[in-house]
Scaffold this motif. Structure first.
Motif, PDB file in Angstrom:
ATOM      1  N   MET A  45       0.859  -1.186   0.000  1.00  0.00           N
ATOM      2  CA  MET A  45       0.000   0.000   0.000  1.00  0.00           C
ATOM      3  C   MET A  45       0.893   1.233   0.000  1.00  0.00           C
ATOM      4  N   THR A  46       0.406   2.302  -0.584  1.00  0.00           N
ATOM      5  CA  THR A  46       1.159   3.540  -0.617  1.00  0.00           C
ATOM      6  C   THR A  46       1.320   4.070   0.805  1.00  0.00           C
ATOM      7  N   ALA A  47       2.556   4.214   1.270  1.00  0.00           N
ATOM      8  CA  ALA A  47       2.811   4.808   2.586  1.00  0.00           C
ATOM      9  C   ALA A  47       3.230   6.263   2.420  1.00  0.00           C
ATOM     10  N   HIS A  48       3.958   6.546   1.334  1.00  0.00           N
ATOM     11  CA  HIS A  48       4.431   7.908   1.084  1.00  0.00           C
ATOM     12  C   HIS A  48       4.485   8.135  -0.427  1.00  0.00           C
ATOM     13  N   GLY A  99      12.596  -6.119   2.703  1.00  0.00           N
ATOM     14  CA  GLY A  99      11.558  -6.511   3.649  1.00  0.00           C
ATOM     15  C   GLY A  99      10.188  -6.114   3.140  1.00  0.00           C
ATOM     16  N   ARG A 100       9.431  -5.359   3.945  1.00  0.00           N
ATOM     17  CA  ARG A 100       8.062  -4.976   3.566  1.00  0.00           C
ATOM     18  C   ARG A 100       8.024  -3.669   2.776  1.00  0.00           C
ATOM     19  N   LYS A 101       9.188  -3.071   2.487  1.00  0.00           N
ATOM     20  CA  LYS A 101       9.199  -1.737   1.873  1.00  0.00           C
ATOM     21  C   LYS A 101       9.740  -1.760   0.437  1.00  0.00           C
ATOM     22  N   ALA A 102       9.160  -0.941  -0.417  1.00  0.00           N
ATOM     23  CA  ALA A 102       9.700  -0.768  -1.772  1.00  0.00           C
ATOM     24  C   ALA A 102       9.697   0.710  -2.126  1.00  0.00           C
ATOM     25  N   GLY A 106       7.764   7.196  -4.478  1.00  0.00           N
ATOM     26  CA  GLY A 106       6.843   6.648  -3.487  1.00  0.00           C
ATOM     27  C   GLY A 106       7.450   5.528  -2.682  1.00  0.00           C
ATOM     28  N   LEU A 107       6.884   5.350  -1.491  1.00  0.00           N
ATOM     29  CA  LEU A 107       7.230   4.200  -0.651  1.00  0.00           C
ATOM     30  C   LEU A 107       5.974   3.351  -0.517  1.00  0.00           C
ATOM     31  N   PHE A 108       6.074   2.099  -0.932  1.00  0.00           N
ATOM     32  CA  PHE A 108       4.970   1.154  -0.776  1.00  0.00           C
ATOM     33  C   PHE A 108       5.354   0.164   0.322  1.00  0.00           C
ATOM     34  N   PRO A 120       1.406  -4.052   4.592  1.00  0.00           N
ATOM     35  CA  PRO A 120       0.918  -3.899   5.961  1.00  0.00           C
ATOM     36  C   PRO A 120       1.288  -5.118   6.799  1.00  0.00           C
ATOM     37  N   ARG A 121       1.608  -4.884   8.069  1.00  0.00           N
ATOM     38  CA  ARG A 121       1.882  -6.011   8.968  1.00  0.00           C
ATOM     39  C   ARG A 121       0.625  -6.886   9.032  1.00  0.00           C
ATOM     40  N   PRO A 122       0.765  -8.186   9.371  1.00  0.00           N
ATOM     41  CA  PRO A 122      -0.353  -9.127   9.283  1.00  0.00           C
ATOM     42  C   PRO A 122      -1.622  -8.653  10.003  1.00  0.00           C
ATOM     43  N   GLU A 123      -1.462  -8.074  11.194  1.00  0.00           N
ATOM     44  CA  GLU A 123      -2.676  -7.670  11.925  1.00  0.00           C
ATOM     45  C   GLU A 123      -3.398  -6.526  11.197  1.00  0.00           C
ATOM     46  N   LYS A 124      -2.643  -5.695  10.495  1.00  0.00           N
ATOM     47  CA  LYS A 124      -3.299  -4.625   9.724  1.00  0.00           C
ATOM     48  C   LYS A 124      -3.981  -5.215   8.490  1.00  0.00           C
ATOM     49  N   GLN A 125      -3.320  -6.168   7.852  1.00  0.00           N
ATOM     50  CA  GLN A 125      -3.973  -6.823   6.705  1.00  0.00           C
ATOM     51  C   GLN A 125      -5.301  -7.431   7.132  1.00  0.00           C
ATOM     52  N   ALA A 139      -7.154  -6.562   9.699  1.00  0.00           N
ATOM     53  CA  ALA A 139      -8.122  -5.506  10.050  1.00  0.00           C
ATOM     54  C   ALA A 139      -8.685  -4.838   8.792  1.00  0.00           C
ATOM     55  N   TYR A 140      -7.823  -4.613   7.802  1.00  0.00           N
ATOM     56  CA  TYR A 140      -8.268  -3.897   6.589  1.00  0.00           C
ATOM     57  C   TYR A 140      -9.122  -4.779   5.688  1.00  0.00           C
ATOM     58  N   PHE A 141      -8.675  -6.033   5.526  1.00  0.00           N
ATOM     59  CA  PHE A 141      -9.226  -6.850   4.434  1.00  0.00           C
ATOM     60  C   PHE A 141      -9.868  -8.156   4.906  1.00  0.00           C
ATOM     61  N   ARG A 187      -2.882 -10.019  -4.833  1.00  0.00           N
ATOM     62  CA  ARG A 187      -2.345 -10.044  -6.192  1.00  0.00           C
ATOM     63  C   ARG A 187      -2.375  -8.646  -6.791  1.00  0.00           C
ATOM     64  N   PRO A 188      -1.819  -8.452  -7.993  1.00  0.00           N
ATOM     65  CA  PRO A 188      -1.804  -7.129  -8.610  1.00  0.00           C
ATOM     66  C   PRO A 188      -3.191  -6.504  -8.650  1.00  0.00           C
ATOM     67  N   GLY A 189      -3.230  -5.185  -8.470  1.00  0.00           N
ATOM     68  CA  GLY A 189      -4.485  -4.472  -8.571  1.00  0.00           C
ATOM     69  C   GLY A 189      -5.233  -4.401  -7.266  1.00  0.00           C
ATOM     70  N   ASP A 190      -4.732  -5.074  -6.261  1.00  0.00           N
ATOM     71  CA  ASP A 190      -5.440  -5.115  -4.997  1.00  0.00           C
ATOM     72  C   ASP A 190      -4.785  -4.265  -3.919  1.00  0.00           C
TER      73      ASP A 190
HETATM   74  C1  LIG Z   1       1.237  -5.736 -14.336  1.00  0.00           C
HETATM   75  C2  LIG Z   1       1.088  -5.772 -12.907  1.00  0.00           C
HETATM   76  C3  LIG Z   1      -0.152  -5.042 -12.470  1.00  0.00           C
HETATM   77  C4  LIG Z   1      -0.132  -4.700 -11.011  1.00  0.00           C
HETATM   78  C5  LIG Z   1      -1.264  -3.833 -10.652  1.00  0.00           C
HETATM   79  C6  LIG Z   1      -1.102  -3.301  -9.253  1.00  0.00           C
HETATM   80  C7  LIG Z   1      -1.876  -2.093  -9.134  1.00  0.00           C
HETATM   81  C8  LIG Z   1      -1.942  -1.645  -7.723  1.00  0.00           C
HETATM   82  C9  LIG Z   1      -2.075  -0.167  -7.719  1.00  0.00           C
HETATM   83  C10 LIG Z   1      -2.525   0.338  -6.442  1.00  0.00           C
HETATM   84  C11 LIG Z   1      -2.082   1.738  -6.295  1.00  0.00           C
HETATM   85  C12 LIG Z   1      -2.799   2.431  -5.223  1.00  0.00           C
HETATM   86  C13 LIG Z   1      -2.377   1.962  -3.849  1.00  0.00           C
HETATM   87  C14 LIG Z   1      -3.259   2.580  -2.849  1.00  0.00           C
HETATM   88  O1  LIG Z   1      -4.079   3.392  -3.111  1.00  0.00           O
HETATM   89  S1  LIG Z   1      -3.087   2.030  -1.225  1.00  0.00           S
HETATM   90  C15 LIG Z   1      -4.217   3.137  -0.363  1.00  0.00           C
HETATM   91  C16 LIG Z   1      -3.503   4.339   0.233  1.00  0.00           C
HETATM   92  N1  LIG Z   1      -2.628   3.922   1.290  1.00  0.00           N
HETATM   93  C17 LIG Z   1      -3.078   3.685   2.518  1.00  0.00           C
HETATM   94  O2  LIG Z   1      -4.240   3.805   2.822  1.00  0.00           O
HETATM   95  C18 LIG Z   1      -2.067   3.206   3.508  1.00  0.00           C
HETATM   96  C19 LIG Z   1      -2.317   3.832   4.902  1.00  0.00           C
HETATM   97  N2  LIG Z   1      -1.196   3.511   5.771  1.00  0.00           N
HETATM   98  C20 LIG Z   1      -1.181   2.373   6.487  1.00  0.00           C
HETATM   99  O3  LIG Z   1      -2.161   1.624   6.535  1.00  0.00           O
HETATM  100  C21 LIG Z   1       0.097   2.025   7.211  1.00  0.00           C
HETATM  101  O4  LIG Z   1       0.828   3.180   7.504  1.00  0.00           O
HETATM  102  C22 LIG Z   1       0.994   1.059   6.380  1.00  0.00           C
HETATM  103  C23 LIG Z   1       0.201  -0.225   6.068  1.00  0.00           C
HETATM  104  C24 LIG Z   1       1.456   1.688   5.070  1.00  0.00           C
HETATM  105  C25 LIG Z   1       2.226   0.701   7.186  1.00  0.00           C
HETATM  106  O5  LIG Z   1       1.814   0.219   8.423  1.00  0.00           O
HETATM  107  P1  LIG Z   1       2.558  -1.034   9.132  1.00  0.00           P
HETATM  108  O6  LIG Z   1       2.143  -1.028  10.545  1.00  0.00           O
HETATM  109  O7  LIG Z   1       2.325  -2.285   8.355  1.00  0.00           O
HETATM  110  O8  LIG Z   1       4.066  -0.686   8.934  1.00  0.00           O
HETATM  111  P2  LIG Z   1       5.022   0.146   9.943  1.00  0.00           P
HETATM  112  O9  LIG Z   1       4.371   1.369  10.447  1.00  0.00           O
HETATM  113  O10 LIG Z   1       5.607  -0.828  10.898  1.00  0.00           O
HETATM  114  O11 LIG Z   1       6.166   0.570   8.903  1.00  0.00           O
HETATM  115  C26 LIG Z   1       6.936  -0.388   8.231  1.00  0.00           C
HETATM  116  C27 LIG Z   1       8.152   0.306   7.705  1.00  0.00           C
HETATM  117  O12 LIG Z   1       7.735   1.314   6.752  1.00  0.00           O
HETATM  118  C28 LIG Z   1       8.155   2.603   7.213  1.00  0.00           C
HETATM  119  N3  LIG Z   1       7.093   3.582   6.895  1.00  0.00           N
HETATM  120  C29 LIG Z   1       5.783   3.399   7.042  1.00  0.00           C
HETATM  121  N4  LIG Z   1       5.108   4.482   6.627  1.00  0.00           N
HETATM  122  C30 LIG Z   1       6.040   5.365   6.234  1.00  0.00           C
HETATM  123  C31 LIG Z   1       5.973   6.668   5.707  1.00  0.00           C
HETATM  124  N5  LIG Z   1       4.804   7.296   5.481  1.00  0.00           N
HETATM  125  N6  LIG Z   1       7.118   7.289   5.389  1.00  0.00           N
HETATM  126  C32 LIG Z   1       8.311   6.666   5.568  1.00  0.00           C
HETATM  127  N7  LIG Z   1       8.444   5.421   6.066  1.00  0.00           N
HETATM  128  C33 LIG Z   1       7.310   4.792   6.392  1.00  0.00           C
HETATM  129  C34 LIG Z   1       8.352   2.474   8.704  1.00  0.00           C
HETATM  130  O13 LIG Z   1       9.260   3.438   9.207  1.00  0.00           O
HETATM  131  C35 LIG Z   1       8.923   1.071   8.773  1.00  0.00           C
HETATM  132  O14 LIG Z   1      10.264   1.112   8.353  1.00  0.00           O
HETATM  133  P3  LIG Z   1      11.382   0.259   9.107  1.00  0.00           P
HETATM  134  O15 LIG Z   1      11.429   0.823  10.492  1.00  0.00           O
HETATM  135  O16 LIG Z   1      10.904  -1.155   9.094  1.00  0.00           O
HETATM  136  O17 LIG Z   1      12.630   0.466   8.307  1.00  0.00           O
END
Ligand SMILES: CCCCCCCCCCCCCC(=O)SCCNC(=O)CCNC(=O)[C@H](O)C(C)(C)COP(=O)(O)OP(=O)(O)OC[C@H]1O[C@@H](n2cnc3c(N)ncnc32)[C@H](O)[C@@H]1OP(=O)(O)O
Length: 236
Positions: A144-147, A173-176, A197-199, A202-207, A209-211, A226-229
């Motif tokens: 998920m988009t974090a930043h 790990g969990r970050k890209a 961006g930083l994607f 989500p940690r398991p308990e957040k997954q 809770a969300y989904f 999977r992709p798109g989700d």
């Molecule tokens: C061809 C292929 C097709 C594919 C199609 C695909 C299409 C898909 C397209 C979809 C596109 C649309 C997509 C959408 O629309 S996704 C929808 C918009 N995004 C959200 O709603 C996400 C809201 N945020 C959250 O739920 C939580 O914050 C998440 C889940 C992101 C992390 O909560 P979680 O409790 O799980 O993790 P953590 O807090 O332990 O953090 C873990 C690590 O990350 C670092 N961190 C966290 N946040 C930030 C931050 N802001 N800046 C910098 N760093 C940050 C943090 O320091 C830590 O780092 P480290 O200490 O481990 O080093």
């Protein structure tokens, strides 16, 4: 079209009709912001649109239920607001793998306008978010988009072919960390919008809770995976 659907023909028919509705609405949106028709004609059009809404509006799925036409296992999300072929808000972008990233082309109409004759900056952010997510998916990473941050170096003209790109810069790990660009198709080297961006998976308990309550159309639990989700990054 979902894994356990036996009746492919009715679903194919539904896909055709739904895609047709999306295309018709997309035309309507564009015309609604560009028309110079008089008030009487515009009011009559509004009545017609309300009649169309009434025709299909009673049968609705809950927000926790994926559309019948979606297949998360294949990354098909027909109503995605950027790539969904059946969502009139979506241009739609057709994102494909290209080199070590993804690419898409788009020509945006007046419904996407911000400053007169140019694309709204928020639209660029929306498209970049999707492109970055798609780049993650193409690299086998989900999150998920974090930043998300953007630099707007030049305005994007409407009604002009654009090229959008994204690629994963690094992941651990969990970050890209993922970057993206938008440029004119006629001048692809001159970057007009730049995104980083930083994607995060989500940690398991957040997954949970969300989904945890998300199901497919048959009622089976269907959390994003999977992709798109907007789903989880594969742990390294
Ligand atoms: C061809 C292929 C097709 C594919 C199609 C695909 C299409 C898909 C397209 C979809 C596109 C649309 C997509 C959408 O629309 S996704 C929808 C918009 N995004 C959200 O709603 C996400 C809201 N945020 C959250 O739920 C939580 O914050 C998440 C889940 C992101 C992390 O909560 P979680 O409790 O799980 O993790 P953590 O807090 O332990 O953090 C873990 C690590 O990350 C670092 N961190 C966290 N946040 C930030 C931050 N802001 N800046 C910098 N760093 C940050 C943090 O320091 C830590 O780092 P480290 O200490 O481990 O080093």
């Amino acid at each position: 079209m979902t894994e356990n659907d036996g009746d492919a023909a009715p679903l194919a028919e539904l896909m055709t009709a739904t895609t047709e509705l999306g295309a018709a609405l997309r035309e309507l949106i564009e015309v609604s912001v560009i028309t110079t028709a008089d008030a009487g004609e515009v009011a009559a059009a509004a009545d017609l649109v309300r009649a169309a809404t009434a025709r299909i509006g009673d049968a609705r799925r809950p927000v926790s239920q994926l559309p019948r036409l979606d297949d998360p296992s294949e990354g098909r999300r027909v109503f995605n607001p950027v790539t969904g072929i059946a969502n009139p808000m979506a241009p739609p972008l057709v994102v494909r793998a290209d080199g070590d990233g993804v690419v898409a082309e788009a020509t945006l109409g007046l419904a996407y306008e911000g400053p007169p004759s140019f694309v709204h900056g928020g639209m660029s952010a929306l498209f970049m978010d999707q492109m970055l997510g798609s780049a993650a998916g193409a690299a086998g990473l989900w999150g998920m988009t974090a930043h998300l941050e953007l630099d707007y170096r030049g305005p994007l003209p409407l009604q002009t072919p654009l090229v959008l790109r994204a690629r994963v810069e690094s992941h651990e790990g969990r970050k890209a960390h993922i970057s993206g660009t938008i440029a004119l198709a006629s001048a692809p080297e001159k970057i007009l919008v730049e995104a980083r961006g930083l994607f995060v998976m989500p940690r398991p308990e957040k997954q949970a809770a969300y989904f945890g309550a998300i199901t497919d159309a048959s009622g089976r639990h269907a959390p994003p995976r999977r992709p798109g989700d907007a789903t989880a990054l594969r742990p390294a």
